[in-house]
Design a protein around this motif. Structure first.
Motif, PDB file in Angstrom:
ATOM      1  N   THR A  33       0.842  -1.181   0.000  1.00  0.00           N
ATOM      2  CA  THR A  33       0.000   0.000   0.000  1.00  0.00           C
ATOM      3  C   THR A  33       0.876   1.228   0.000  1.00  0.00           C
ATOM      4  O   THR A  33       1.942   1.253   0.587  1.00  0.00           O
ATOM      5  N   SER A  34       0.429   2.305  -0.668  1.00  0.00           N
ATOM      6  CA  SER A  34       1.233   3.517  -0.753  1.00  0.00           C
ATOM      7  C   SER A  34       0.325   4.710  -0.921  1.00  0.00           C
ATOM      8  O   SER A  34      -0.825   4.595  -1.330  1.00  0.00           O
ATOM      9  N   THR A  35       0.856   5.871  -0.617  1.00  0.00           N
ATOM     10  CA  THR A  35       0.101   7.101  -0.728  1.00  0.00           C
ATOM     11  C   THR A  35       0.781   8.018  -1.709  1.00  0.00           C
ATOM     12  O   THR A  35       1.947   7.870  -2.021  1.00  0.00           O
ATOM     13  N   GLY A  36       0.058   9.013  -2.229  1.00  0.00           N
ATOM     14  CA  GLY A  36       0.592   9.911  -3.238  1.00  0.00           C
ATOM     15  C   GLY A  36       1.704  10.756  -2.683  1.00  0.00           C
ATOM     16  O   GLY A  36       1.758  11.056  -1.497  1.00  0.00           O
ATOM     17  N   ALA A  37       2.622  11.216  -3.591  1.00  0.00           N
ATOM     18  CA  ALA A  37       3.737  12.067  -3.188  1.00  0.00           C
ATOM     19  C   ALA A  37       3.780  13.268  -4.088  1.00  0.00           C
ATOM     20  O   ALA A  37       3.244  13.270  -5.173  1.00  0.00           O
ATOM     21  N   ASP A  38       4.477  14.302  -3.656  1.00  0.00           N
ATOM     22  CA  ASP A  38       4.624  15.493  -4.473  1.00  0.00           C
ATOM     23  C   ASP A  38       5.437  15.186  -5.701  1.00  0.00           C
ATOM     24  O   ASP A  38       6.370  14.423  -5.688  1.00  0.00           O
ATOM     25  N   THR A  45       4.662   2.787 -15.750  1.00  0.00           N
ATOM     26  CA  THR A  45       3.420   2.821 -15.009  1.00  0.00           C
ATOM     27  C   THR A  45       3.600   2.218 -13.633  1.00  0.00           C
ATOM     28  O   THR A  45       3.980   1.069 -13.503  1.00  0.00           O
ATOM     29  N   THR A  46       3.336   2.992 -12.583  1.00  0.00           N
ATOM     30  CA  THR A  46       3.515   2.509 -11.223  1.00  0.00           C
ATOM     31  C   THR A  46       2.585   1.350 -10.938  1.00  0.00           C
ATOM     32  O   THR A  46       1.405   1.394 -11.230  1.00  0.00           O
ATOM     33  N   ILE A 299      20.870   1.217  -0.947  1.00  0.00           N
ATOM     34  CA  ILE A 299      20.159   0.842  -2.173  1.00  0.00           C
ATOM     35  C   ILE A 299      18.737   0.399  -1.843  1.00  0.00           C
ATOM     36  O   ILE A 299      18.526  -0.654  -1.247  1.00  0.00           O
ATOM     37  N   PHE A 300      17.750   1.192  -2.267  1.00  0.00           N
ATOM     38  CA  PHE A 300      16.347   0.893  -1.981  1.00  0.00           C
ATOM     39  C   PHE A 300      15.673   0.210  -3.178  1.00  0.00           C
ATOM     40  O   PHE A 300      15.912   0.563  -4.330  1.00  0.00           O
ATOM     41  N   HIS A 301      14.811  -0.751  -2.889  1.00  0.00           N
ATOM     42  CA  HIS A 301      13.899  -1.286  -3.894  1.00  0.00           C
ATOM     43  C   HIS A 301      12.624  -1.738  -3.196  1.00  0.00           C
ATOM     44  O   HIS A 301      12.585  -1.887  -1.970  1.00  0.00           O
ATOM     45  N   GLY A 302      11.574  -1.965  -3.992  1.00  0.00           N
ATOM     46  CA  GLY A 302      10.268  -2.286  -3.424  1.00  0.00           C
ATOM     47  C   GLY A 302       9.884  -3.736  -3.478  1.00  0.00           C
ATOM     48  O   GLY A 302       8.696  -4.064  -3.374  1.00  0.00           O
ATOM     49  N   GLY A 303      10.872  -4.635  -3.637  1.00  0.00           N
ATOM     50  CA  GLY A 303      10.577  -6.060  -3.628  1.00  0.00           C
ATOM     51  C   GLY A 303      10.113  -6.576  -4.978  1.00  0.00           C
ATOM     52  O   GLY A 303      10.276  -5.914  -6.006  1.00  0.00           O
ATOM     53  N   PRO A 304       9.518  -7.773  -5.016  1.00  0.00           N
ATOM     54  CA  PRO A 304       9.112  -8.394  -6.289  1.00  0.00           C
ATOM     55  C   PRO A 304       8.132  -7.549  -7.093  1.00  0.00           C
ATOM     56  O   PRO A 304       8.079  -7.654  -8.325  1.00  0.00           O
ATOM     57  N   GLY A 305       7.361  -6.698  -6.429  1.00  0.00           N
ATOM     58  CA  GLY A 305       6.410  -5.856  -7.145  1.00  0.00           C
ATOM     59  C   GLY A 305       7.009  -4.603  -7.737  1.00  0.00           C
ATOM     60  O   GLY A 305       6.305  -3.823  -8.383  1.00  0.00           O
ATOM     61  N   ASP A 306       8.298  -4.403  -7.556  1.00  0.00           N
ATOM     62  CA  ASP A 306       8.971  -3.213  -8.079  1.00  0.00           C
ATOM     63  C   ASP A 306       9.396  -3.474  -9.521  1.00  0.00           C
ATOM     64  O   ASP A 306      10.579  -3.653  -9.819  1.00  0.00           O
ATOM     65  N   VAL A 307       8.419  -3.520 -10.402  1.00  0.00           N
ATOM     66  CA  VAL A 307       8.652  -3.862 -11.804  1.00  0.00           C
ATOM     67  C   VAL A 307       7.938  -2.859 -12.696  1.00  0.00           C
ATOM     68  O   VAL A 307       6.716  -2.726 -12.650  1.00  0.00           O
ATOM     69  N   ASN A 334      14.849  -3.330   1.245  1.00  0.00           N
ATOM     70  CA  ASN A 334      13.633  -3.767   0.558  1.00  0.00           C
ATOM     71  C   ASN A 334      12.432  -3.267   1.343  1.00  0.00           C
ATOM     72  O   ASN A 334      11.999  -3.894   2.312  1.00  0.00           O
ATOM     73  N   HIS A 335      11.867  -2.132   0.919  1.00  0.00           N
ATOM     74  CA  HIS A 335      10.753  -1.547   1.659  1.00  0.00           C
ATOM     75  C   HIS A 335       9.423  -2.224   1.358  1.00  0.00           C
ATOM     76  O   HIS A 335       8.421  -1.974   2.038  1.00  0.00           O
ATOM     77  N   GLY A 336       9.380  -3.080   0.330  1.00  0.00           N
ATOM     78  CA  GLY A 336       8.191  -3.867   0.056  1.00  0.00           C
ATOM     79  C   GLY A 336       7.014  -3.092  -0.492  1.00  0.00           C
ATOM     80  O   GLY A 336       5.911  -3.639  -0.600  1.00  0.00           O
ATOM     81  N   GLY A 337       7.204  -1.856  -0.876  1.00  0.00           N
ATOM     82  CA  GLY A 337       6.111  -1.022  -1.349  1.00  0.00           C
ATOM     83  C   GLY A 337       6.007  -0.892  -2.845  1.00  0.00           C
ATOM     84  O   GLY A 337       5.384   0.054  -3.336  1.00  0.00           O
ATOM     85  N   GLY A 338       6.639  -1.820  -3.595  1.00  0.00           N
ATOM     86  CA  GLY A 338       6.590  -1.718  -5.045  1.00  0.00           C
ATOM     87  C   GLY A 338       7.397  -0.540  -5.551  1.00  0.00           C
ATOM     88  O   GLY A 338       8.387  -0.125  -4.944  1.00  0.00           O
ATOM     89  N   HIS A 339       6.943   0.007  -6.694  1.00  0.00           N
ATOM     90  CA  HIS A 339       7.695   1.077  -7.351  1.00  0.00           C
ATOM     91  C   HIS A 339       7.308   2.415  -6.740  1.00  0.00           C
ATOM     92  O   HIS A 339       6.376   3.080  -7.200  1.00  0.00           O
ATOM     93  N   SER A 340       8.009   2.808  -5.699  1.00  0.00           N
ATOM     94  CA  SER A 340       7.653   4.011  -4.946  1.00  0.00           C
ATOM     95  C   SER A 340       8.857   4.522  -4.175  1.00  0.00           C
ATOM     96  O   SER A 340       9.842   3.817  -3.989  1.00  0.00           O
TER      97      SER A 340
END
Length: 378
Positions: A33-38, A45-46, A299-307, A334-340
């Motif tokens: 889950t994620s919220t909008g950012a500036d 496509t996120t 180095i940050f990534h959002g896990g398997p959903g970061d595609v 690995n923050h687990g939040g996908g592409h964010s």
């Protein structure tokens, strides 16, 4: 690779794969889950679920030389001796010999190493054209080697800069984004902290001629964006002064891919890097400008959903492995939040300030600070 990618088969594939661009998201990590950012950005496509392997395409560049252990940190800009290194040239001083791919002012220092090995000193670029006035706002630069001028969003407090030479932070936005994304990637408080120290935040505007992605080095070997970074840094150093030991780079998505490239290709002055959903793709092996500088990377990534077109989890791991081969300290988050963009700006700023240029063994080598995100792991 030619500057314009419109005729490239890879460009056609990526155009089909990318689809419509959307705004970035800011996540606190741990779930999807994620919220909008500036700001607006992302490499594509996120949240897309299309597979995107990093690929096996060979890179024409050569691998880095054998690693060399660095010594004590260089906490101020050395000026004992200096020479000028020009494009594709080699310069030699009394203590070091350096080969660069950008115009630099190469200096040596008498700092004593605690490891028994002479420490490396940052090699800062010198201006290649008349410098514009460094002010808070949009500033136009036209360094030698670029076909046209480029706008750069600068955050600086000139009064504070008169009192101290502060840190420099480069921010590279994602596809479809703008320099204002730095307000999310660095954070309002992070920017203010840098300015209070007499520092400067530099967020370039992309060259539309770069193609589908905002930064040339995502898909090519063209170094225009790095020449721009060199020029802004050189002009800032000349006009307001900078802390040569505290020059950092970070960015998101396509900007994270460029961040990884810059950290390696400008390792003559970069002290640390923090890509959000970045890394190395398509088997890239960029040459270390100075393999003796053991810069650090968070180095940050959002896990398997970061595609998005490519898999950023794998790209991040590939970047980490490439740094491991050169003995550059790094760790994955690995923050687990996908592409964010994760909500970790305070930790990034602390990481930067704890890793000046030439620090040698990282203070995090045994363990990370207790207040860092739990998803970061050595």
């Amino acid at each position: 690779m030619p500057r314009v990618l419109a005729c490239s088969p890879l460009f056609f594939f990526l155009t089909i794969a990318c689809g419509e661009l959307e705004e970035p998201t800011l996540t606190t990590g741990g779930d999807d889950t994620s919220t909008g950012a500036d700001g607006t950005d992302s490499i594509g496509t996120t949240g897309t679920t299309n597979p995107g392997p990093t690929g096996e395409l060979p890179d024409p560049s050569t691998s880095s030389p054998d690693p060399v252990t660095t010594g004590a940190p260089v906490t101020s800009e050395p000026d004992t001796t200096s020479t000028t290194t020009t494009t594709d040239g080699t310069s030699t001083t009394a203590d070091t010999s350096t080969t660069g791919d950008a115009t630099t002012d190469t200096s040596t220092t008498s700092t004593t190493s605690t490891t028994g090995v002479d420490p490396v000193a940052p090699e800062l670029p010198v201006p290649t054209a008349d410098c514009p006035d460094i002010v808070d706002g949009d500033v136009e630069f036209h360094p030698a080697g670029l076909d046209s001028p480029r706008d750069v969003r600068i955050w600086v407090d000139l009064d504070a800069a008169e009192q101290a030479d502060g840190p420099v932070v480069f921010y590279w936005h994602g596809t479809g984004g703008s320099p204002q994304e730095a307000l999310t990637g660095v954070g309002d408080l992070g920017i203010q902290e840098i300015l209070d120290l007499g520092g400067i935040v530099i967020a370039p505007t992309h060259d539309p001629m770069a193609g589908i992605f905002p930064w040339w080095l995502v898909l090519s070997e063209t170094d225009d964006d790095l020449l721009l970074a060199d020029e802004v840094l050189a002009c800032a150093r000349e006009q307001i002064g900078v802390d040569a030991s505290r020059i950092y780079t970070l960015g998101f998505s396509a900007g994270g891919l460029h961040t990884a490239q810059m950290s390696i290709r400008r390792s003559s002055y970069v002290a640390a890097a923090a890509p959000y959903s970045g890394g190395l793709i398509f088997g890239a092996m960029p040459p270390f400008q100075n393999p003796d500088n053991k810069f650090a990377a968070m180095i940050f990534h959002g896990g398997p959903g970061d595609v998005v077109v490519v898999g950023f989890e794998q790209a991040s791991k590939d970047y980490a492995a490439y740094l491991d081969d050169n003995d550059d300290f790094n760790f994955l988050c690995n923050h687990g939040g996908g592409h964010s963009i994760p909500d970790a700006q305070d930790s990034v700023m602390q990481f930067f300030f704890d890793h000046p240029y030439g620090v040698g063994a990282s203070p995090y080598a045994r363990s990370l600070p207790g207040d860092f995100p739990a998803y970061c792991d050595l």
